[in-house]
Design a protein around this motif. Sequence first.
Motif, PDB file in Angstrom:
ATOM      1  N   ALA A  21      19.910   2.103   6.717  1.00  0.00           N
ATOM      2  CA  ALA A  21      19.445   1.452   5.669  1.00  0.00           C
ATOM      3  C   ALA A  21      18.701   2.548   4.942  1.00  0.00           C
ATOM      4  N   LEU A  22      18.084   3.342   5.254  1.00  0.00           N
ATOM      5  CA  LEU A  22      17.154   4.037   4.639  1.00  0.00           C
ATOM      6  C   LEU A  22      17.887   5.637   3.289  1.00  0.00           C
ATOM      7  N   TYR A  23      19.075   5.192   3.929  1.00  0.00           N
ATOM      8  CA  TYR A  23      19.956   6.818   3.144  1.00  0.00           C
ATOM      9  C   TYR A  23      19.797   5.997   1.291  1.00  0.00           C
ATOM     10  N   GLY A  24      19.222   6.840   0.668  1.00  0.00           N
ATOM     11  CA  GLY A  24      19.669   6.982  -0.919  1.00  0.00           C
ATOM     12  C   GLY A  24      17.774   6.362  -0.785  1.00  0.00           C
ATOM     13  N   ASN A  25      17.179   6.598  -0.218  1.00  0.00           N
ATOM     14  CA  ASN A  25      15.944   6.097  -0.791  1.00  0.00           C
ATOM     15  C   ASN A  25      14.792   6.976   0.328  1.00  0.00           C
TER      16      ASN A  25
ATOM     17  N   GLY B 256       6.339   5.253  -5.093  1.00  0.00           N
ATOM     18  CA  GLY B 256       7.810   5.131  -5.315  1.00  0.00           C
ATOM     19  C   GLY B 256       8.958   4.917  -4.583  1.00  0.00           C
ATOM     20  N   VAL B 257       7.644   4.930  -3.169  1.00  0.00           N
ATOM     21  CA  VAL B 257       8.643   5.582  -1.796  1.00  0.00           C
ATOM     22  C   VAL B 257       8.753   4.330  -1.093  1.00  0.00           C
ATOM     23  N   LYS B 258       9.963   3.806  -0.307  1.00  0.00           N
ATOM     24  CA  LYS B 258      10.298   2.481   0.017  1.00  0.00           C
ATOM     25  C   LYS B 258       9.347   2.300   1.515  1.00  0.00           C
ATOM     26  N   PRO B 259       8.094   1.674   1.315  1.00  0.00           N
ATOM     27  CA  PRO B 259       7.386   1.357   3.179  1.00  0.00           C
ATOM     28  C   PRO B 259       7.806   1.008   4.217  1.00  0.00           C
ATOM     29  N   ILE B 260       8.040   1.128   4.983  1.00  0.00           N
ATOM     30  CA  ILE B 260       8.850   0.868   6.756  1.00  0.00           C
ATOM     31  C   ILE B 260       7.936   0.970   7.627  1.00  0.00           C
ATOM     32  N   LEU B 261       7.427  -0.526   7.747  1.00  0.00           N
ATOM     33  CA  LEU B 261       6.671  -0.880   9.178  1.00  0.00           C
ATOM     34  C   LEU B 261       7.777  -1.258   9.863  1.00  0.00           C
TER      35      LEU B 261
ATOM     36  N   GLY C  53       4.019  12.581  12.164  1.00  0.00           N
ATOM     37  CA  GLY C  53       2.639  12.858  13.038  1.00  0.00           C
ATOM     38  C   GLY C  53       1.711  11.379  12.589  1.00  0.00           C
ATOM     39  N   LEU C  54       0.324  11.691  13.302  1.00  0.00           N
ATOM     40  CA  LEU C  54      -0.181  10.499  13.414  1.00  0.00           C
ATOM     41  C   LEU C  54      -0.894  10.918  12.253  1.00  0.00           C
ATOM     42  N   VAL C  55      -1.328   8.856  11.238  1.00  0.00           N
ATOM     43  CA  VAL C  55      -1.863   8.878  10.398  1.00  0.00           C
ATOM     44  C   VAL C  55      -3.113   8.327  10.544  1.00  0.00           C
ATOM     45  N   ASN C  56      -4.350   8.183  10.002  1.00  0.00           N
ATOM     46  CA  ASN C  56      -5.449   7.480  10.023  1.00  0.00           C
ATOM     47  C   ASN C  56      -6.498   7.962   8.277  1.00  0.00           C
ATOM     48  N   SER C  57      -6.062   8.163   7.374  1.00  0.00           N
ATOM     49  CA  SER C  57      -6.847   8.345   6.328  1.00  0.00           C
ATOM     50  C   SER C  57      -5.792   7.873   5.099  1.00  0.00           C
ATOM     51  N   ARG C  58      -5.746   7.993   4.214  1.00  0.00           N
ATOM     52  CA  ARG C  58      -5.376   7.011   2.374  1.00  0.00           C
ATOM     53  C   ARG C  58      -4.144   8.880   2.535  1.00  0.00           C
ATOM     54  N   GLU C  59      -5.225   9.297   2.506  1.00  0.00           N
ATOM     55  CA  GLU C  59      -5.140  11.113   2.536  1.00  0.00           C
ATOM     56  C   GLU C  59      -3.640  11.273   2.390  1.00  0.00           C
ATOM     57  N   GLN C  60      -4.067  11.479   3.812  1.00  0.00           N
ATOM     58  CA  GLN C  60      -2.732  11.459   4.864  1.00  0.00           C
ATOM     59  C   GLN C  60      -1.119  10.692   4.933  1.00  0.00           C
ATOM     60  N   LEU C  61      -1.876   9.077   4.638  1.00  0.00           N
ATOM     61  CA  LEU C  61      -0.359   8.453   4.145  1.00  0.00           C
ATOM     62  C   LEU C  61       0.110   9.325   1.945  1.00  0.00           C
ATOM     63  N   GLU C  62      -0.549   9.559   1.418  1.00  0.00           N
ATOM     64  CA  GLU C  62       0.160  10.252   0.558  1.00  0.00           C
ATOM     65  C   GLU C  62       0.068  11.097   0.466  1.00  0.00           C
ATOM     66  N   ALA C  63      -0.028  12.171   1.903  1.00  0.00           N
ATOM     67  CA  ALA C  63       1.032  13.810   1.838  1.00  0.00           C
ATOM     68  C   ALA C  63       1.803  12.879   2.874  1.00  0.00           C
ATOM     69  N   TYR C  64       1.871  12.566   3.178  1.00  0.00           N
ATOM     70  CA  TYR C  64       3.624  12.291   3.474  1.00  0.00           C
ATOM     71  C   TYR C  64       3.955  11.596   2.964  1.00  0.00           C
ATOM     72  N   VAL C  65       4.161  10.691   1.780  1.00  0.00           N
ATOM     73  CA  VAL C  65       4.715  10.109   0.739  1.00  0.00           C
ATOM     74  C   VAL C  65       5.516  11.310  -0.331  1.00  0.00           C
ATOM     75  N   ARG C  66       4.061  12.514  -0.725  1.00  0.00           N
ATOM     76  CA  ARG C  66       4.494  13.345  -1.815  1.00  0.00           C
ATOM     77  C   ARG C  66       5.644  14.228  -0.917  1.00  0.00           C
ATOM     78  N   ALA C  67       5.774  13.706   0.596  1.00  0.00           N
ATOM     79  CA  ALA C  67       6.382  14.857   0.986  1.00  0.00           C
ATOM     80  C   ALA C  67       7.876  14.143   1.412  1.00  0.00           C
ATOM     81  N   ALA C  68       8.415  13.375   1.179  1.00  0.00           N
ATOM     82  CA  ALA C  68       9.480  12.469   1.762  1.00  0.00           C
ATOM     83  C   ALA C  68       9.941  12.689   0.523  1.00  0.00           C
ATOM     84  N   ARG C  69       9.343  12.471  -1.169  1.00  0.00           N
ATOM     85  CA  ARG C  69       9.982  12.691  -2.148  1.00  0.00           C
ATOM     86  C   ARG C  69      10.222  14.127  -3.069  1.00  0.00           C
ATOM     87  N   ALA C  70       9.519  15.165  -2.016  1.00  0.00           N
ATOM     88  CA  ALA C  70       9.835  16.320  -2.267  1.00  0.00           C
ATOM     89  C   ALA C  70      11.588  16.636  -2.317  1.00  0.00           C
ATOM     90  N   SER C  71      12.230  16.091  -2.071  1.00  0.00           N
ATOM     91  CA  SER C  71      13.234  16.835  -1.606  1.00  0.00           C
ATOM     92  C   SER C  71      14.489  16.539  -2.956  1.00  0.00           C
TER      93      SER C  71
END
Length: 179
Positions: free
Chosen positions: A69-73, A102-107, A161-179
């Motif tokens: 279900a994640l394909y395309g996002n 603009g990244v889909k959050p999956i909890l 990896g582990l995520v413990n701060s807003r800055e780390q969350l931002e790094a993850y969403v930037r990585a997801a969008r970098a493709s």
Amino acid sequence: MNAFFWISYTILWLLVVPLVLLNLVLFRQLGIMVMGTARGVNQSGIPVGRKLPKAETSTLYGKPWTTEALYGNSAIMLFASPTCKECARILPDFGAVAKQYGVKPILLLFATAAQGQAYMHAMEYDEEVLLVTPELAERLDVEVTPFAYAVDPGGMIRHKGLVNSREQLEAYVRAARAS
């Protein structure tokens, strides 16, 4: 002599107990630091650059869900637990950061449906929440929380990896969008 023994014995225990607690805190911090490094991250989770494997689970309300279900996002997958204090601390930022970029959050929660519903109500989290079964945790190689995967639209893992701060969350969403 007997009084001296009991006084010294008591003093030693008063010193040992705080030292044990301090060591536990330091081991937790060391674990966070190691998991945040390339060496620690490479030892846990699916390797960066690999495709997210097909896995199935359900939402809190029993609706089936699959990783396809994640394909395309672009997506960020956050694995959390109702008993994890760090998870509760970053959860309010999770949805906000994902929307901002603009990244889909999956909890994904390590909980039963009843525990998850109560936790999501208490946390006032309105996005879709998935349940982590033992099979899903094994398939996605996740053992600790708060653990995250940044997934690009093609289903490739771009960061983990582990995520413990807003800055780390931002790094993850930037990585997801970098493709």
